[in-house]
Design a protein around this motif. Structure first.
Motif: not given
Length: 189
Positions: A159, A163, A175, A179-181
């Motif tokens: 992710t 982004e 998050g 998933y990483w954000h």
């Protein structure tokens, strides 16, 4: 059934995308590709990772290619904006990766690394300074700040690449969705 793999090498920042039935076959394809297209890397160490469903979420075309039965190296054709698969020792059918996003990833540290997403290295330093104010430290040093290819993100990190293409700048955080954000540095507590 074929699977999608990415291979990275010491001294080569862009990963090579391989379509193979097994990890052993992926290593064989990588070796043939190196002999033809990157002979300076023939003796270099390589790391190959199999991409899973999460990794291919943003790249369904690669999943379709693997399911089609084709084997070989995936090349990005910028004119068609599509992947093409060719023999590892055949002619290049495009670039190894699609063009990078305008946002870059800079990594600080090794284990428990901080991922900073910025337009430039100086922008990354400014974000690290902002992070220093939010995490209780006075600042982060630039020593060891290295740029990372967005194509190396996989699994729960995929992710971050998505982004980056959306133009988000800030710091990577895990998050609630596992998933990483990318969030603004001031919000990364």
């Amino acid at each position: 059934m074929q699977n999608t793999f990415i291979a990275t090498s010491d001294g080569y920042s862009a990963p090579v995308t391989l379509i193979a039935r097994s990890l052993d076959e992926a290593f064989q394809l990588l070796h043939m590709w190196r002999e033809t297209h990157a002979p300076e890397l023939v003796e270099a160490n390589a790391l190959i990772a199999q991409l899973g469903d999460r990794d291919l979420r943003g790249q369904p075309e690669l999943a379709s290619i693997a399911a089609s039965g084709l084997l070989g190296i995936a090349w990005w054709n910028e004119d068609d904006r599509r992947w093409a698969v060719g023999a590892p020792d055949g002619p290049a059918l495009g670039a190894i990766t699609p063009p990078a996003p305008s946002v870059k990833c800079f990594v600080l540290g090794d284990a428990n690394a901080t991922h900073v997403f910025a337009k430039t290295r100086s922008h990354a330093r400014a974000l690290l300074t902002a992070l220093g104010h939010t995490d209780g430290t006075t600042s982060h040093e630039d020593d060891g700040l290295t740029e990372m290819s967005p194509w190396l993100f996989h699994a729960s990190l995929v992710t971050l690449r998505e982004e980056m293409f959306e133009g988000k700048c800030g710091v990577g955080v895990l998050g609630d969705d596992d998933y990483w954000h990318i969030v603004p540095a001031a919000d990364a507590t």
